[in-house]
Design a protein around this motif. Sequence first.
Motif, PDB file in Angstrom:
ATOM      1  N   TRP A 160       0.883  -1.158   0.000  1.00 48.66           N
ATOM      2  CA  TRP A 160       0.000   0.000   0.000  1.00 48.66           C
ATOM      3  C   TRP A 160       0.916   1.200   0.000  1.00 48.66           C
ATOM      4  CZ3 TRP A 160      -2.926   1.822   4.924  1.00 48.66           C
ATOM      5  CH2 TRP A 160      -3.700   2.937   4.631  1.00 48.66           C
ATOM      6  N   ILE A 161       0.838   2.019  -1.047  1.00 48.84           N
ATOM      7  CA  ILE A 161       1.763   3.134  -1.228  1.00 48.84           C
ATOM      8  C   ILE A 161       0.982   4.436  -1.178  1.00 48.84           C
ATOM      9  CG2 ILE A 161       3.393   4.219  -2.831  1.00 48.84           C
ATOM     10  CD1 ILE A 161       3.863   1.329  -3.934  1.00 48.84           C
ATOM     11  N   VAL A 162       1.436   5.364  -0.335  1.00 47.68           N
ATOM     12  CA  VAL A 162       0.810   6.676  -0.238  1.00 47.68           C
ATOM     13  C   VAL A 162       1.795   7.692  -0.811  1.00 47.68           C
ATOM     14  CG1 VAL A 162      -0.192   8.424   1.290  1.00 47.68           C
ATOM     15  CG2 VAL A 162      -0.470   5.974   1.828  1.00 47.68           C
ATOM     16  N   LEU A 163       1.378   8.377  -1.861  1.00 51.21           N
ATOM     17  CA  LEU A 163       2.201   9.407  -2.498  1.00 51.21           C
ATOM     18  C   LEU A 163       1.670  10.774  -2.078  1.00 51.21           C
ATOM     19  CD1 LEU A 163       2.254   7.981  -6.137  1.00 51.21           C
ATOM     20  CD2 LEU A 163       3.989   7.685  -4.358  1.00 51.21           C
ATOM     21  N   GLN A 203      -2.374   5.419  -3.222  1.00 53.11           N
ATOM     22  CA  GLN A 203      -3.249   6.508  -2.818  1.00 53.11           C
ATOM     23  C   GLN A 203      -2.451   7.799  -2.833  1.00 53.11           C
ATOM     24  OE1 GLN A 203      -4.657   5.006   1.012  1.00 53.11           O
ATOM     25  NE2 GLN A 203      -6.667   4.745   0.077  1.00 53.11           N
ATOM     26  N   VAL A 204      -3.171   8.926  -2.974  1.00 55.78           N
ATOM     27  CA  VAL A 204      -2.522  10.235  -2.972  1.00 55.78           C
ATOM     28  C   VAL A 204      -2.974  10.992  -1.734  1.00 55.78           C
ATOM     29  CG1 VAL A 204      -2.262  12.425  -4.203  1.00 55.78           C
ATOM     30  CG2 VAL A 204      -2.382  10.276  -5.490  1.00 55.78           C
ATOM     31  N   LEU A 205      -2.011  11.466  -0.945  1.00 57.73           N
ATOM     32  CA  LEU A 205      -2.283  12.274   0.236  1.00 57.73           C
ATOM     33  C   LEU A 205      -2.389  13.720  -0.221  1.00 57.73           C
ATOM     34  CD1 LEU A 205      -2.450  12.288   3.384  1.00 57.73           C
ATOM     35  CD2 LEU A 205       0.003  12.787   3.361  1.00 57.73           C
ATOM     36  N   PRO A 206      -3.577  14.344  -0.075  1.00 56.59           N
ATOM     37  CA  PRO A 206      -3.760  15.714  -0.571  1.00 56.59           C
ATOM     38  C   PRO A 206      -2.867  16.727   0.133  1.00 56.59           C
ATOM     39  CG  PRO A 206      -5.877  14.673  -0.084  1.00 56.59           C
ATOM     40  CD  PRO A 206      -4.804  13.781   0.472  1.00 56.59           C
TER      41      PRO A 206
END
Length: 128
Positions: A44-47, A81-84
């Motif tokens: 699970w990767i958060v960009l 997922q993208v962290l706003p």
Amino acid sequence: MAPYIRSVVLEAHPSASEETVAARIEARRARAWLVEERHAPESWIVLHESILRRPIIPRDAMADQLAHIVEVASKRRIVVQVLPLETEAQPLLMGTTRLMTFSDAPPVMYTEGMYSGSGLPHLLPGGP
């Protein structure tokens, strides 16, 4: 991927020798199997959104990098997922964190920063 990896390494180590840069690029490429092989662990990767808004390489090379991320995510073992930008909590922005679970051992959280990595089994339930 090579232009992006090189840019990331140079951002972290701007005065590194070319030999050091090449070694760090090779080390990062050696870990690429974690997302490229069919039997690699699920991730699970958060960009952070800033990666998309403020690319560190030319647009065409960044487009290639993002296409690679889409390709990897399409294998359905990787959740991206993208962290706003406007998110108040900015957890773990200085490196990678992996939570690894095993059928025959306690879970381990592995964090990787700009200069080091560390396994933290003692911070997790079921850890030593």
